[in-house]
Design a protein around this motif. Structure first.
Motif, PDB file in Angstrom:
ATOM      1  N   LEU B  53     -77.876  23.479 -19.724  1.00  0.00           N
ATOM      2  CA  LEU B  53     -78.637  23.630 -18.484  1.00  0.00           C
ATOM      3  C   LEU B  53     -77.819  23.289 -17.241  1.00  0.00           C
ATOM      4  N   GLY B  54     -76.541  23.079 -17.430  1.00  0.00           N
ATOM      5  CA  GLY B  54     -75.676  22.852 -16.266  1.00  0.00           C
ATOM      6  C   GLY B  54     -75.819  21.475 -15.646  1.00  0.00           C
ATOM      7  N   TYR B  70     -75.884  28.756 -16.885  1.00  0.00           N
ATOM      8  CA  TYR B  70     -77.110  28.429 -16.127  1.00  0.00           C
ATOM      9  C   TYR B  70     -76.872  28.547 -14.630  1.00  0.00           C
ATOM     10  N   HIS B  71     -75.731  28.020 -14.207  1.00  0.00           N
ATOM     11  CA  HIS B  71     -75.404  28.016 -12.784  1.00  0.00           C
ATOM     12  C   HIS B  71     -75.325  29.425 -12.201  1.00  0.00           C
ATOM     13  N   ASP B  72     -75.016  30.399 -13.051  1.00  0.00           N
ATOM     14  CA  ASP B  72     -74.828  31.769 -12.561  1.00  0.00           C
ATOM     15  C   ASP B  72     -76.091  32.624 -12.697  1.00  0.00           C
ATOM     16  N   LEU B  73     -77.157  32.045 -13.236  1.00  0.00           N
ATOM     17  CA  LEU B  73     -78.392  32.826 -13.367  1.00  0.00           C
ATOM     18  C   LEU B  73     -78.959  33.110 -11.975  1.00  0.00           C
ATOM     19  N   PRO B  74     -79.318  34.375 -11.703  1.00  0.00           N
ATOM     20  CA  PRO B  74     -79.857  34.679 -10.377  1.00  0.00           C
ATOM     21  C   PRO B  74     -81.209  33.998 -10.124  1.00  0.00           C
ATOM     22  N   PRO B  76     -82.943  31.031 -12.038  1.00  0.00           N
ATOM     23  CA  PRO B  76     -82.919  30.119 -13.186  1.00  0.00           C
ATOM     24  C   PRO B  76     -84.301  29.859 -13.810  1.00  0.00           C
ATOM     25  N   LEU B  77     -85.274  29.486 -12.979  1.00  0.00           N
ATOM     26  CA  LEU B  77     -86.573  29.101 -13.561  1.00  0.00           C
ATOM     27  C   LEU B  77     -87.344  30.297 -14.110  1.00  0.00           C
ATOM     28  N   ALA B 105     -88.732  25.412  -4.569  1.00  0.00           N
ATOM     29  CA  ALA B 105     -87.276  25.398  -4.684  1.00  0.00           C
ATOM     30  C   ALA B 105     -86.766  26.635  -5.419  1.00  0.00           C
ATOM     31  N   ALA B 106     -87.563  27.115  -6.387  1.00  0.00           N
ATOM     32  CA  ALA B 106     -87.107  28.247  -7.189  1.00  0.00           C
ATOM     33  C   ALA B 106     -87.610  29.582  -6.634  1.00  0.00           C
ATOM     34  N   GLY B 107     -88.367  29.526  -5.539  1.00  0.00           N
ATOM     35  CA  GLY B 107     -88.868  30.760  -4.937  1.00  0.00           C
ATOM     36  C   GLY B 107     -89.948  31.438  -5.764  1.00  0.00           C
TER      37      GLY B 107
END
Lengths: 282, 300
Positions: B53-54, B70-74, B76-77, B105-107
């Motif tokens: 999960l980074g 995980y960090h590169d997922l457009p 994440p959630l 935070a995750a839009g």
């Protein structure tokens, strides 16, 4: 850009969904209001002759009181010269709370771009610090001016210099909250952070500033202490009045003071990013 | 319907100073199945999941979702929902506000907050501060967080800890449903018995190393078959087994003979003229297989 705005909105929601912000805001208002009202009454009373200096217990007569005309800025500047500890605490608590309650995990899961999250926190706390500035000014100017006016001394509220002092106070308080965020990432332990804030602002720095006034060289260095820089930015402070008689008093220009304070906030935040923020969250 | 992605760990290693917490792990987790990630406490499960999960950076190796870290997922959630063991909520913040912050935070749409609270059965408790929640309620709140983005991948660390029997039954059904919808479900536990009713595949680690991977049924073949046999005259039985060349060891209720079929042992006893008072296949549970594997890891 939308990502950053989203992060800022989330940080605001974090700040406003726990009780600490309004507890600090209420104590800030009460503390500054009492101090400003009380000292405004004392000094304005002495100036207007309503209070006998010897009765006030100063023992030095009018020597210890500020010269006529500079009283209102002194009282108004309590908002930042005394109240600055509150935005620092707010910023430090908002940051160390993430470590303490392990909310960094959900925070970084929702937004893995950690530098962006920290940037959003700094921006959010900068704005919250400005709001704290407004609250503190409501106390220092609102109550202070009422008392000063009651003794028939000019409140200087018609003076543009007073209003620029008020504006600069808001900026100073905003910067202090950013300094708090920086301290919070530099020292993620909440207890240690609070101890540092209180010890430094209430004891170490006042002592250093006072001691430094005895020689020219140290006085120059002391102007770069964060509290001194903040007072320079605001343009008036109880400290510039309380120095030893005949001591060296030098201050930075207001904009230099602002830049020094900004540099503290930036250095602490960037340093803290490497010290704690980008570390493993276990 | 959200699509599950393949989780892939390749040669992932994490060292904390001199201690190697996770040692060169490689495995994949497939969509449409519930995968149990098992190992005793301290085996490195949580560290492995945190690297996925980074949250913890690997010393070497990678962990990806459909090829992306995980960090590169457009989003994440909306891709991965994760609930980690140390359910981390600010005690002074209400469950609803906690979820709202994650959603912001995750839009994600704020309407999801009420939906997920309802899904995990916390609809009536959303306004309470997380500090007053029981462990079981915090587990449910953690699950609510994972569901916010309706993700295709679920990563749950010890989700059954602290749940009451009703909650355990509920979460088992929940895991099955999620996998049936085609999602990737990775569930960690230190007890096989906790998850064996709901997992299809198992990945077992001990001391940071992979000791077994495969379908749940593959665990059974890990245990050498044994037959329990007893006789009023154990010494005679023992010599009969020795003569027949069958390895055995003394057990609590008789002799444990290395054999698959009780009939072979029965025949040996019969031809030797030894009276048999007990004869049955040793029932070795999956848990025994699990413990044997984990102990094996200890001796590595």
């Amino acid at each position: 850009m939308t990502m950053l705005l989203r992060a800022i909105r989330a940080e605001f929601a974090k700040l406003l969904t726990t009780r600490i912000w309004w507890i600090l805001a209420a104590v800030l208002f009460g503390y500054i209001g009492m101090l400003s009202g009380g000292l405004a009454a004392l000094f304005a009373g002495i100036q207007s002759g309503a209070i006998d200096p010897s009765a006030a217990g100063t023992g030095t007569g009018t020597q210890g009181t500020p010269p006529l005309g500079s009283l209102p800025p002194l009282v108004y500047s309590f908002a930042s010269s005394v109240g600055y500890v509150f935005p620092v605490l707010l910023g430090a608590l908002a940051t160390t709370g993430e470590f303490r309650h392990q909310t960094l995990t959900p925070t970084f899961l929702a937004n893995p771009r950690r530098a962006q999250v920290l940037g959003a926190k700094v921006i959010t706390l900068f704005l919250a610090g400005a709001a704290f500035g407004a609250i503190a000014l409501l106390a220092s100017v609102g109550i202070g001016a009422l008392v000063i006016n009651a003794f028939g001394v000019d409140t200087l509220l018609g003076d543009s210099a007073t209003w620029s002092l008020i504006g600069r106070t808001v900026i100073a308080m905003a910067l202090w909250a950013a300094v708090g965020v920086g301290l919070g990432v530099l020292v993620p332990s909440q207890v240690a952070s609070i101890v540092i804030v209180l010890a430094f602002t209430q004891f170490v720095e006042p002592l250093l500033r006072f001691a430094s006034m005895f020689t020219e060289a140290t006085a120059g260095i002391a102007t770069f202490l964060p509290g001194a820089a903040s007072d320079a930015l605001v343009g008036a402070s109880i400290f510039t009045m309380a120095g030893p008689v005949g001591g060296a008093t030098s201050t930075l220009d207001w904009w230099q003071g602002g830049l020094v304070l900004l540099a503290y906030a930036a250095a602490a935040t960037v340093g803290g990013y490497f010290v704690s923020w980008r570390r493993d969250v276990t | 319907m959200p699509v599950g992605a393949v989780i892939e760990f390749s040669n992932i290693t994490k060292r904390f100073g001199d201690v190697t917490a996770v040692d060169d792990l490689s495995f994949t987790v497939e969509p449409g199945r519930v995968t149990g990630f098992l190992g005793p406490n301290g085996a490195g499960k949580t560290t492995t999941l945190r690297m996925l999960l980074g949250l913890v950076s690997p010393s070497s190796g990678t962990a990806t979702f459909g090829g992306l870290r995980y960090h590169d997922l457009p989003h994440p959630l909306a891709t991965v929902g994760a609930a980690l063991e140390a359910a981390s909520f600010h005690p002074g913040r209400t469950a609803r506000n906690h979820l709202a912050i994650c959603a912001t935070a995750a839009g994600l749409p704020s309407a999801r907050v009420a939906e997920v609270l309802h899904l995990v059965g916390l609809a009536e408790h959303g306004g309470q501060r997380a500090g007053v929640y029981s462990l079981g309620m915090r587990q449910r709140l953690g699950l609510a967080c994972t569901l916010l983005g309706d993700p295709g991948v679920l990563v749950l660390d010890e989700p059954i800890n602290g749940l009451d029997p009703e909650g355990i039954k509920w979460i088992r059904g929940f895991l099955r449903d999620m996998a049936a919808e085609g999602r990737t479900v990775l569930v960690s536990s230190h007890l096989l018995s906790e998850v064996q009713q709901s997992v299809d595949d198992v990945i077992i680690i001990a001391k940071g190393r992979l000791v077994h991977r495969g379908p749940l049924s593959s665990l059974e073949t890990q245990v050498a078959p044994q037959v329990v046999v007893d006789s009023p005259d154990r010494a005679a039985l023992a010599s009969a087994l020795s003569q027949a060349g069958v390895a055995f060891s003394p057990g609590r209720t008789g002799l444990l003979a290395a054999a698959t079929d009780p009939a072979t042992i029965g025949h040996i006893a019969f031809t030797a003229g030894v009276e048999v008072s007990a004869l049955h296949r040793q029932k070795k549970g999956l848990e025994d297989a699990f413990l044997a594997l984990v102990d094996g890891g200890d001796s590595l």
